[in-house]
Design a protein around this motif. Sequence first.
Motif, short mmCIF file in Angstrom:
data_model
loop_
_atom_site.label_atom_id
_atom_site.label_comp_id
_atom_site.label_asym_id
_atom_site.label_seq_id
_atom_site.Cartn_x
_atom_site.Cartn_y
_atom_site.Cartn_z
N UNK A 266 -30.81 -10.38 -27.39
CA UNK A 266 -30.23 -11.34 -26.45
C UNK A 266 -30.52 -10.92 -25.01
N UNK A 267 -30.72 -11.89 -24.16
CA UNK A 267 -30.90 -11.63 -22.74
C UNK A 267 -29.57 -11.20 -22.14
N UNK A 268 -29.57 -10.08 -21.46
CA UNK A 268 -28.34 -9.55 -20.87
C UNK A 268 -28.42 -9.60 -19.35
N UNK A 269 -27.25 -9.71 -18.67
CA UNK A 269 -25.89 -9.71 -19.19
C UNK A 269 -25.53 -11.03 -19.85
N UNK A 270 -24.53 -10.95 -20.73
CA UNK A 270 -24.06 -12.15 -21.41
C UNK A 270 -22.56 -12.02 -21.66
N UNK A 271 -21.88 -13.16 -21.70
CA UNK A 271 -20.44 -13.22 -21.97
C UNK A 271 -20.23 -13.73 -23.38
N UNK A 272 -19.34 -13.08 -24.12
CA UNK A 272 -19.02 -13.54 -25.47
C UNK A 272 -17.52 -13.76 -25.63
N UNK A 273 -17.21 -14.60 -26.59
CA UNK A 273 -15.82 -14.93 -26.93
C UNK A 273 -15.55 -14.47 -28.35
N UNK A 274 -14.60 -13.59 -28.52
CA UNK A 274 -14.14 -13.17 -29.85
C UNK A 274 -13.33 -14.33 -30.43
N UNK A 275 -13.91 -15.05 -31.37
CA UNK A 275 -13.28 -16.27 -31.87
C UNK A 275 -11.97 -15.98 -32.59
N UNK A 276 -11.92 -14.91 -33.35
CA UNK A 276 -10.68 -14.60 -34.07
C UNK A 276 -9.55 -14.29 -33.09
N UNK A 277 -9.86 -13.59 -31.99
CA UNK A 277 -8.84 -13.28 -30.99
C UNK A 277 -8.36 -14.56 -30.32
N UNK B 190 -15.76 -10.61 -23.67
CA UNK B 190 -16.50 -9.37 -23.44
C UNK B 190 -17.74 -9.68 -22.60
N UNK B 191 -18.10 -8.74 -21.76
CA UNK B 191 -19.32 -8.85 -20.97
C UNK B 191 -20.23 -7.69 -21.40
N UNK B 192 -21.49 -8.01 -21.70
CA UNK B 192 -22.43 -7.04 -22.23
C UNK B 192 -23.57 -6.84 -21.23
N UNK B 193 -23.93 -5.57 -20.95
CA UNK B 193 -25.00 -5.28 -20.01
C UNK B 193 -25.69 -3.98 -20.40
N UNK B 194 -26.95 -3.86 -20.03
CA UNK B 194 -27.74 -2.67 -20.34
C UNK B 194 -27.68 -1.63 -19.23
N UNK B 195 -27.82 -0.38 -19.60
CA UNK B 195 -27.99 0.69 -18.63
C UNK B 195 -29.44 0.62 -18.13
N UNK B 196 -29.58 0.46 -16.83
CA UNK B 196 -30.91 0.35 -16.22
C UNK B 196 -31.39 1.67 -15.63
N UNK B 197 -30.45 2.52 -15.22
CA UNK B 197 -30.85 3.73 -14.50
C UNK B 197 -29.79 4.81 -14.62
N UNK B 198 -30.26 6.09 -14.67
CA UNK B 198 -29.39 7.26 -14.55
C UNK B 198 -29.92 8.08 -13.39
N UNK B 199 -29.79 7.59 -12.14
CA UNK B 199 -30.46 8.24 -11.01
C UNK B 199 -29.84 9.57 -10.60
N UNK B 200 -28.57 9.81 -10.97
CA UNK B 200 -27.87 11.05 -10.63
C UNK B 200 -27.07 11.48 -11.84
#
Length: 439
Positions: free
Chosen positions: A49-60, A331-341
């Motif tokens: 999936x293309x990130x970032x993306x927002x999802x809805x927990x349907x059961x919740x 929920x909001x989902x996103x990737x780690x792009x960098x660990x510069x420090x």
Amino acid sequence: MTENSPVPSLATRENFLLDDRIRGVPPGTFGLASSLVASERWHPADGRMSLPVLTLDEEAFIANRDLFLRYAREQGAMIAPHAKTPMAPDLARSLVEAGAWGTTVADIRQAAVMLRAGLTRQIIANEVGGSGGANRLAALAGAWPSAELFVFADSVAAVNALAGAWRANATLPPLRVLVELGAGRAGARTTTQAEAIADAVTAAGGRLLIAGVATYEGAAAQPDPGRTDQVISALLAMTADMFLRLRARVGGTAPLIVTAGGSVFFDKVVAALSPAVSRDGNATLVLRSGAIFFHDHGSYDRSLSALDARKGFAVGGVSVSARNSFRPALRLWAEVLSRPEPGLAICGMGMRDVSFDQSFPMVLAVFRAGKPLPVPRAEVFKLNDQHAFLLIAPSDDIAVGDVVEFGISHPCTCLDRYRVIFGVDAAGHVRHAFPTYFG
């Protein structure tokens, strides 16, 4: 839920085409029917999936829906959930089909969206302005003659504008007007002002109807909790008094509604207004809570802690913890792009992607190649337009390419960033695509 019981699910009625211009949709996707999205088995942590993306927990969401509808029913109240929160007709319809009295919108365009979805009983919980707004509302009412519309009015000028528009459109049925009282935002500030509004409705010669009284207690909140209680209590007392005054005007058999109640102080609304409404016999108390069905990991979580402290939530006649009963669904989902420090990770998510007006998002989980890792004590401390800055321990196992699952604070200012809300099952796989209509 027992092993053999059905898994709760929502439903979509609007079939539309998904492509990779929409957040979350994998690159190279062209014209996928939304009704087929479950067959793709997308998961926000598996890299497709293309990130970032927002999802809805349907059961919740379903659990929150059923719990709050039960609460309202046991308190002798109805609910018209505020659709401005998700502006997703499928979700609004699911609440009405589950037992909600109607739906609430904030303006005329939002009303049009919900009318097109078949949601014909609506509270427009706002003034519509002067002659321009009144004429636009008349045009909408003319296009939907069977709709049951209620609109706020907090001034004689607003009522006169509505009356003028309805006189100019003689074929329209009378418009239902709610006299709005308020503190901190719109609404008449005194009973004298409210009586003048009611006089103006009556003077419209039958083109307008007194339909009840309305307020929004959340706008009256103060920095000091003690002062908040005083101001809200006074506002609700004035609302109850105005309801009795309107009853005296219209007679004992005319139906009236009394409406208030956001997602923070709804217990105070029930305590203050339910007694007068229940004694009346021809009135309905209508709550307008909207964010409660989504809940969150921030502002509303804190608000429900305050509600618990005043023992304001009960189910089955027993006081229970609202904070522990309602479940964050977004929920909001996103990737780690960098660990510069050593102590810093940067994720591909920022102010264009998530709410931040009532605190930053919260790290809930980290995934690598779709598999969960031990949760680090990471904290978002800054957002740019497209970047989230995470404070981490140098030894934390967070790598470029990991997917971070965030909880959000304040659903209302997060959902409006997304054209589609992806509903997911308990395992996180996409089940539905819910289109939104924020404009």
